[in-house]
Design a protein around this motif. Structure first.
Motif, PDB file in Angstrom:
ATOM      1  N   ILE A 676       0.817  -1.091   0.087  1.00 27.85           N
ATOM      2  CA  ILE A 676      -0.031  -0.191  -0.053  1.00 27.85           C
ATOM      3  C   ILE A 676       0.944   1.128  -0.102  1.00 27.85           C
ATOM      4  N   ALA A 677       1.997   1.117   0.800  1.00 24.19           N
ATOM      5  CA  ALA A 677       3.029   2.379   0.655  1.00 24.19           C
ATOM      6  C   ALA A 677       3.524   2.380  -0.765  1.00 24.19           C
ATOM      7  N   GLN A 678       3.823   1.454  -1.379  1.00 26.24           N
ATOM      8  CA  GLN A 678       4.247   1.703  -2.965  1.00 26.24           C
ATOM      9  C   GLN A 678       3.249   2.143  -3.662  1.00 26.24           C
ATOM     10  N   ARG A 679       1.949   1.825  -3.570  1.00 25.93           N
ATOM     11  CA  ARG A 679       0.762   2.299  -4.112  1.00 25.93           C
ATOM     12  C   ARG A 679       0.451   3.855  -4.066  1.00 25.93           C
ATOM     13  N   LEU A 680       0.551   4.215  -2.896  1.00 27.25           N
ATOM     14  CA  LEU A 680       0.261   5.629  -2.482  1.00 27.25           C
ATOM     15  C   LEU A 680       1.456   6.695  -2.853  1.00 27.25           C
ATOM     16  N   ALA A 681       2.590   6.136  -2.898  1.00 25.91           N
ATOM     17  CA  ALA A 681       3.818   6.558  -3.289  1.00 25.91           C
ATOM     18  C   ALA A 681       3.594   7.182  -4.770  1.00 25.91           C
ATOM     19  N   GLU A 682       3.096   6.169  -5.558  1.00 25.76           N
ATOM     20  CA  GLU A 682       3.108   5.988  -6.955  1.00 25.76           C
ATOM     21  C   GLU A 682       1.866   7.207  -7.360  1.00 25.76           C
ATOM     22  N   ARG A 703       7.664   6.711   3.501  1.00 31.31           N
ATOM     23  CA  ARG A 703       8.831   7.821   3.101  1.00 31.31           C
ATOM     24  C   ARG A 703       9.796   7.087   2.087  1.00 31.31           C
ATOM     25  N   ASN A 704      10.210   5.817   2.473  1.00 33.08           N
ATOM     26  CA  ASN A 704      11.010   5.071   1.670  1.00 33.08           C
ATOM     27  C   ASN A 704      10.637   4.819   0.410  1.00 33.08           C
ATOM     28  N   ALA A 705       9.092   4.522   0.228  1.00 34.34           N
ATOM     29  CA  ALA A 705       8.572   4.424  -1.147  1.00 34.34           C
ATOM     30  C   ALA A 705       8.707   5.774  -1.978  1.00 34.34           C
ATOM     31  N   CYS A 706       8.528   6.909  -1.295  1.00 30.73           N
ATOM     32  CA  CYS A 706       8.780   8.054  -2.016  1.00 30.73           C
ATOM     33  C   CYS A 706      10.166   8.442  -2.354  1.00 30.73           C
ATOM     34  N   VAL A 707      11.151   8.066  -1.518  1.00 36.57           N
ATOM     35  CA  VAL A 707      12.609   8.643  -1.509  1.00 36.57           C
ATOM     36  C   VAL A 707      13.412   7.513  -2.383  1.00 36.57           C
ATOM     37  N   HIS A 708      13.356   6.263  -1.658  1.00 36.36           N
ATOM     38  CA  HIS A 708      14.657   5.284  -2.122  1.00 36.36           C
ATOM     39  C   HIS A 708      13.953   4.574  -3.307  1.00 36.36           C
ATOM     40  N   VAL A 709      14.270   4.765  -4.277  1.00 30.36           N
ATOM     41  CA  VAL A 709      13.550   4.362  -5.548  1.00 30.36           C
ATOM     42  C   VAL A 709      15.096   3.999  -6.641  1.00 30.36           C
ATOM     43  N   ASP A 710      15.021   3.519  -7.293  1.00 26.33           N
ATOM     44  CA  ASP A 710      16.359   3.137  -8.489  1.00 26.33           C
ATOM     45  C   ASP A 710      16.324   4.317  -9.400  1.00 26.33           C
TER      46      ASP A 710
END
Length: 876
Positions: A676-682, A703-710
């Protein structure tokens, strides 16, 4: 909008319902408004709507555009900027400002009791809380204080590039533009578990109409109960009448309804005394042996005839002819007596005694004659005048003078005038004797009146008879007494009613003696039935009139019941469901399920028939459509499915307005939280996403889903906010992350600021307890900052609350040297030594501000050096 083919979104459907409602009954328009605002109807609502349904003249409060507040297709995106100055909202601190970033993820953290829920409630009221109006927690004022003024807050928001302001007030319609912002609460999502444990999908407009159908059923139940209560008041005398069905009364009762003429009822129930007498007669006549009754009636008729004869004789005696006859006889007597009196006067002249020839004398003479002829000288003419005869009066022998006197007296008596006077007197006496006998006694009249009233049941006839007899006797007495005023009025005997009574008795006798099947007997039976039923009606007249009024009430209810039929609502619901649950929505739902890490369940939206006329769509297992999805999904999976449904519906609308989530991952396991965190960040990459949470691990996941992406292009702007309770007052807002969620450099910056603010305490009393406590808190925060610094340096591989090990970032750990480890251990250990000394020493001494600032500098320098080397490795 009136064509369901143009409906593509839930919000289009709400506008369609609004347009459709314009032609619905007033109570349904009011019910839609209540359902939209409250979510459900309570007993008071049902009662008020039933009143509105029964009385179409009442206006009600219809559903309007302000109530619908739906998102508009292709409308400019709306996003929150701030909520300021909340007043009288729970116990929230005033003069606070909670801000949001326009696009990206705003994470608002607050512990339990911090006041976070107060702000959520305001936004649920002001924005578009799906299926939550009326079900959300009530916004109460501060229960610990006497609050005055409205519950309100200032809301700033963006419409495209423009900033708008609105003052939200509890209980008033908010700015409709704010309805473009949706609030998600998984407890009220359109995905829900049915009674059969099926997982069903019902879009909000369909739920609204479904609840309108339920309102129809509730009103029908209420109206049916009211009708039953009204019918229950019908007395047994009307529901099971004892009257004859063939009488006028019986036919009236059989057709009794709201249109029954009350005047007819009153007329039939009004039965006269004569009719009651007739009823008694017929009841008596027809309830016994006709022969016996006929004999009794014949006896009564004979007695009435005898009474009539007596009164006829009395009537004749006191008639004008009788008075004239009596007067003539009196006049004749007076004339002839006068003539005889004159003759008597001449005769008596020269007699030795006075009174000769008078009435007294005549009486004496008549007695003497009788005595002579019957006793002394029987068989000889009176007076006996032979020699030796004696006077019958003085009994002396008669001398010549006495003989001559007796002979003269007898000649006088035998004179014509005397005889005529005597005859006239006898004629008058005979008349008077007959006249006296014509007057019946008062006792006999009284007895006959009792007979008429009691035995015949004719008190009216008894009264008329008595009156006639009294007046006639009074006239009789005046005539008898020879009074001048003999013309006193006496009613005609024919008007007394004896003739009619005799005729009626004869008729009754003839009818009784007729055959049982004859027309006469049938007429009597019919007359008896009519009178008996009218008497029965007179006893229940008020019940009948009340039943007519009840009929009017029932007719009103029947009209109202026509307005609670839900067939047209079902038809509308079916059309909306076909328009809303399209392949586009189903495809989007499947995609959202995949994004939330539920793909392994292989679930989809499918048609599930209808229930109570309401179209149903359920979340079914692709491989086993007959299985119950609710039996398979865990609670966490259920919440994810609910969120998938929400996101799928949003995706069918081209609007990019903000969305707000209230604790979306409560009770979820780590895997689903991360999904869910990943979906909301998306989602935050394309619109404003606001998340209220008290879950610290979820904050880190977001926060990690928003910031720590490749891919740096896939990063989502994120902002953290903190709501906390200070000095017992909740609702204090900080537009920064909570301390326990800050990076090490943020913590160091905060400590440096706090140290600067606290230097005056040290300068005022370097050895005082105040500075000792402050210093210890700073050193403890510094030690926690070193722990956060270590987390930050290893975050390229392993982040807090993340179950994922990022092997791609493993190379960055090579930037950490042995000297870095020694430096970290040295300063971290120094913090521990200071804390232990201040807690264990008998006379502890606190470090100076300069010493603490030196340790902060060491932390910042260490972290910046490591971070710089890691950035170079990343760039390489």
């Amino acid at each position: 909008m009136s064509n369901t083919q143009t409906i593509q979104t839930e919000d289009d459907a709400m506008q369609e319902i609004l347009a459709w409602s314009q032609n619905r009954p007033a109570w349904q328009r009011d019910a839609l408004r209540r359902l939209l605002l409250k979510g459900s109807l309570d007993d008071v609502d049902v009662s008020e709507l039933a009143t509105l349904c029964k009385d179409s003249s009442l206006p009600g409060v219809p559903l309007t555009e302000d109530h619908v507040g739906a998102q508009q297709k292709d409308a400019p995106s709306v996003s929150l900027k701030s909520v300021r100055n909340a007043r009288n909202v729970n116990a929230l601190a005033e003069d606070q400002t909670l801000t949001f970033i326009g696009k990206g993820l705003t994470i608002i953290y607050g512990d339990n009791g911090s006041g976070k829920s107060g702000y959520v409630r305001v936004l649920k009221k002001a924005c578009r809380a799906r299926m939550l109006r009326g079900r959300e927690e009530a916004i109460l004022p501060n229960v610990y204080e006497d609050s005055t003024g409205p519950q309100c807050a200032d809301i700033e928001y963006h419409i495209g590039d423009k900033v708008q302001k609105d003052v939200w007030k509890n209980g008033e319609s908010p700015d409709p533009q704010l309805a473009q912002i949706s609030v998600f609460d998984s407890r009220t999502a359109n995905i829900h578990v049915q009674e059969t444990n099926d997982l069903a999908y019902t879009p909000f407009p369909m739920k609204l109409l479904e609840r309108l159908v339920a309102a129809c059923k509730a009103l029908k139940t209420s109206l049916d109960a009211e009708a039953a209560a009204i019918k229950g008041k019908t007395p047994e005398s009307i529901s099971n009448p004892t009257c004859s069905p063939d009488t006028v009364v019986g036919k009236l009762i059989a057709t009794l309804c709201k249109d029954t003429d009350t005047e007819s009822v009153n007329g039939l129930a009004q039965i006269s005394d004569n009719e009651l007498l007739r009823l008694a007669e017929l009841t008596s006549d027809l309830s016994q042996d006709p022969q016996v009754v006929a004999r009794r009636l014949r006896s009564q008729c004979t007695r009435v005839e005898a009474l009539r004869s007596k009164l006829q004789a009395l009537d004749a005696a006191v008639s004008a002819a009788s008075v004239a006859q009596r007067n003539a006889l009196v006049q004749d007597l007076q004339t002839k007596s006068g003539a005889a009196r004159l003759a008597s006067q001449d005769f008596a002249t020269g007699e030795p005694l006075e009174g000769v020839g008078t009435e007294s004398w005549r009486a004496l003479w008549d007695k003497a004659r009788a005595y002579s002829m019957e006793v002394v000288y029987p068989g000889q003419e009176f007076p006996v005048l032979v020699d030796g005869a004696r006077c019958v009066l003085c009994q002396q022998e008669l001398e010549k003078e006495a003989t001559d006197r007796l002979r003269r007296f007898e000649a006088f008596v035998q004179d014509r005038t005397q005889k005529e006077a005597e005859a006239a007197k006898q004629a008058l006496d005979a008349f008077l004797e007959t006249f006296k006998g014509a007057a019946p006694s008062i006792a006999s009249i009284r007895q006959e009146c009792v007979f008429l009233a009691d035995e015949l049941g004719r008190p009216d006839l008894a009264k008329a008879t008595r009156r006639f007899a009294i007046l006639a006797r009074w006239r009789h007495r005046r005539i008898l007494r020879a009074r001048k005023d003999t013309a006193a009025a006496v009613p005609p005997l024919v008007d007394v009613g004896l003739d009619a009574c005799i005729t009626d008795l004869d008729r009754r006798i003839q009818a009784l003696l007729a055959d049982a099947g004859s027309e006469d007997r049938k007429k009597l039976s019919s007359e008896l039935a009519e009178l008996r039923d009218r008497q029965w009606l007179s006893g229940i007249k008020e019940d009948v009139l009340a039943e007519i009024e009840r009929g009017k009430l029932l007719e009103e209810l029947n009209v109202a019941l026509k307005d609670v039929h839900h067939g047209s609502i079902t038809t509308k619901n079916t059309a909306l469901s076909e328009a809303l649950v399209t392949e586009r929505l189903r495809g989007r739902f499947a995609k959202e399920v995949d994004r939330l890490d539920l793909a392994g369940l292989a679930i989809e939206l499918s048609q599930a028939g209808s229930q109570g006329g309401i179209s149903r769509f359920k979340v079914s297992l692709i491989q086993n459509k007959s299985g119950n999805t609710g039996d398979v999904l865990s609670e966490g999976e259920f919440r994810c499915v609910a969120l998938a449904g929400f996101m799928a519906e949003l995706a069918t609308n081209n609007s990019a307005s903000g969305i707000i989530f209230d604790d979306p991952v409560s009770s979820l396991d780590h895997m689903h939280r991360e999904a869910i965190a990943q979906r909301l960040a998306e989602e935050g990459r394309v619109r404003q996403v606001v998340v209220f949470t008290h879950d610290l691990p979820f904050l880190f996941l977001l926060r990690n889903a928003c910031v720590h992406v490749d891919d740096p292009a896939l990063k989502t702007e994120v902002a953290l906010r903190h709501i906390q309770k200070l000095q017992g007052i909740p609702g204090h807002c900080k537009n920064e992350a909570p301390e326990k969620a800050k990076h090490a450099l943020e913590r160091a910056k905060g400590m440096r600021t706090h140290l600067g603010n606290c230097r005056p305490r040290y300068e005022a009393d370097p050895e005082g307890a105040d500075w000792l406590i402050t210093a210890r808190g700073l050193v403890d925060s510094l030690r926690q900052a070193w722990e956060a610094a270590v987390e930050d340096t290893i975050s390229p591989v392993l982040r807090t609350f993340s179950s994922k090990v990022n092997t791609k970032g493993f190379v960055k750990l090579s930037a950490i040297t042995e000297d870095d480890a020694k430096t970290m251990r040295k300063h971290y250990g120094q913090c521990s030594v200071i804390l232990h000394k201040t807690s264990d020493a008998m006379n502890p001494t606190a470090p100076t501000p300069d010493a603490i600032e030196k340790e902060i500098d060491a932390l910042v320098g260490w972290l910046e050096a490591v971070s710089e080397r890691q950035k170079k490795l990343d760039a390489a």
